[in-house]
Design an enzyme around this catalytic site. Structure first.
Site, PDB file in Angstrom:
ATOM      1  N   ARG A  51       0.798  -1.217   0.000  1.00  0.00           N
ATOM      2  CA  ARG A  51       0.000   0.000   0.000  1.00  0.00           C
ATOM      3  C   ARG A  51       0.837   1.276   0.000  1.00  0.00           C
ATOM      4  NH1 ARG A  51      -3.115  -2.878   1.582  1.00  0.00           N
ATOM      5  NH2 ARG A  51      -1.483  -3.585   2.933  1.00  0.00           N
ATOM      6  N   HIS A 129       5.211   6.382  11.619  1.00  0.00           N
ATOM      7  CA  HIS A 129       4.709   6.222  10.245  1.00  0.00           C
ATOM      8  C   HIS A 129       3.833   7.443   9.917  1.00  0.00           C
ATOM      9  CE1 HIS A 129       3.427   4.526   6.593  1.00  0.00           C
ATOM     10  NE2 HIS A 129       3.031   3.331   6.971  1.00  0.00           N
TER      11      HIS A 129
HETATM   12  C1  NCD Z   1       1.190  -0.419   8.392  1.00  0.00           C
HETATM   13  C2  NCD Z   1       2.674  -0.360   8.496  1.00  0.00           C
HETATM   14  O1  NCD Z   1       3.389  -0.693   7.560  1.00  0.00           O
HETATM   15  O2  NCD Z   1       3.125   0.010   9.565  1.00  0.00           O
HETATM   16  N1  NCD Z   1       0.660  -0.508   7.121  1.00  0.00           N
HETATM   17  C3  NCD Z   1       0.704   0.517   6.232  1.00  0.00           C
HETATM   18  O3  NCD Z   1       1.570   1.336   6.189  1.00  0.00           O
HETATM   19  N2  NCD Z   1      -0.320   0.621   5.396  1.00  0.00           N
HETATM   20  C4  NCD Z   1       0.578  -1.364   9.332  1.00  0.00           C
HETATM   21  C5  NCD Z   1       1.049  -2.781   9.353  1.00  0.00           C
HETATM   22  O4  NCD Z   1       2.039  -3.167   8.725  1.00  0.00           O
HETATM   23  O5  NCD Z   1       0.421  -3.548  10.080  1.00  0.00           O
END
Ligand code: NCD
Length: 365
Positions: A51, A129
């Site tokens: 994603r 993040h």
């Molecule tokens: C998350 C991440 O990579 O921290 N996903 C993301 O960025 N869409 C959550 C996860 O990996 O569970």
């Protein structure tokens, strides 16, 4: 140079204006389709992602720009032992803006100290993040219309779930926010989030292990995956992996306008039957993420010439301690200085500026 390493690198006014631009792009994409003509985004993904990486790439293409990069550490020079700092300098010569995902906490901050172009933290270990937070904030704004006075429940792996840490940091800046932390006791939020974010801001929060009892009070339920790859014990992961499974029957007592979010990927913490519930917002959230990343790229490229006032410059720094976090970028980056910032003078607490996780008193060796 302005980078996005931590969501607090943006003020609430800046976040509001990025949200406004994202909403405008969503309404009128053609007006933005040439904004990044001739510009390049590098996506340096040292850790798997679907994603986030594709969302960045789609964002840059939809702005008329180009993308280069790699999607796993073994296809980069890191596999030959190149440092993050060197990679950042080299890629600065090839791209106008760089998004980095890395398993080591603090790696994007190291890159931002060396790079000549803006760095975006696309996830560093179990730490932060911020671009997922921008996607999450846009989702909340769109679905609820405001941030004030919401009760937000975070459920699942709150220890390693970096999206949770960044979203809490962003939300506590709005008035009347209440936070409910729902997790097994082994997976509670790290102390830097509890002490330096929740307690320091005076946010009304509580911890519980019961999703059922918390659900009726929530306006937002933020589900998360148990982060298998960050566990040191397989046995512990097996024991905790099915701690919470959201199913239609559990939602019976929830508010009619609850907004169910998840950063994805989902493993089995939300049953597929919930997807049909109009309260399920997690797939929309991925689309909102692309528009927010488009708005962020425009913002950082615009800001490129302005000098950012670094947060850490305001703090007292000490240099004679070694970070004990095995996941810290200092454990692999040669010659990276060990620097700690004093976060609490009275209690003698300091913290590694790269990964933020190490607390100890000055007297301790
Ligand atoms: C998350 C991440 O990579 O921290 N996903 C993301 O960025 N869409 C959550 C996860 O990996 O569970």
């Amino acid at each position: 140079m302005r980078s996005l390493i931590d969501i607090l690198d943006l003020s609430t006014q800046e976040i509001d204006s990025i949200i406004d631009v994202a909403a405008d792009i969503m309404k009128n994409p053609a007006a933005y389709s040439e904004k990044c003509r001739g510009k390049k985004l590098a996506t340096l993904f040292f850790e798997p992602s679907t994603r986030t990486r594709l969302s960045f790439e789609a964002a840059m293409y939809e702005l008329g720009g180009n993308v280069l990069g790699f999607s796993e550490a073994k296809s980069s020079s890191a596999a030959k032992g190149e440092s993050m700092a060197d990679t950042a300098v080299v890629v600065s010569g090839y791209a106008d803006i760089i998004a980095i995902r890395h398993p080591k906490e603090g790696a994007p901050l190291v890159a931002s100290e060396k790079a000549y172009v803006p760095i975006i933290n696309a996830g560093d270990g179990g730490h932060k993040h911020p671009t997922q937070t921008l996607a999450d904030l846009f989702t909340i704004k769109h679905e609820k219309g405001h941030f004030e006075n919401l009760t937000v429940g975070f459920c699942g792996d709150l220890k390693f779930g970096r999206t949770v840490h960044s979203l809490i940091e962003a939300l506590v800046r709005y008035s009347g926010i209440k936070i409910v932390l729902i997790s097994p006791k082994e997976l509670r939020v790290p102390s830097y989030v509890k002490r330096d974010v929740l307690e320091k801001s005076g946010t009304d929060y509580r911890e519980t292990d019961s999703l059922e009892s918390a659900l009726p009070s929530l306006d937002i339920l933020y589900m998360t995956r148990i982060q298998k790859e960050r566990f040191t014990s397989e046995e512990e992961y097996e024991r905790l992996k099915d701690s919470y499974i959201l199913s239609p029957d559990k939602l019976r007592d929830a508010k009619k306008d609850l907004c169910i979010m998840h950063p994805l990927p989902r493993v089995n913490e939300i049953s597929v039957a919930v997807d049909k519930d109009p309260r399920a917002c997690y797939f929309k959230q991925t689309l909102y993420g692309k528009y927010m990343r488009m708005a962020l790229i425009l913002f950082l490229l615009d800001e490129k010439q302005k000098l950012a006032e670094k947060k850490k410059d305001n703090r007292r720094l000490i240099y004679n301690r070694i970070c004990k976090n095995p996941n810290c970028i200092t454990s692999t980056e040669q010659e990276l200085p060990q620097i700690f910032s004093v976060v609490n003078e009275e209690e003698n607490i300091c913290r590694c500026i790269w990964c933020e996780s190490a607390y100890f008193s000055f007297g301790e060796k």
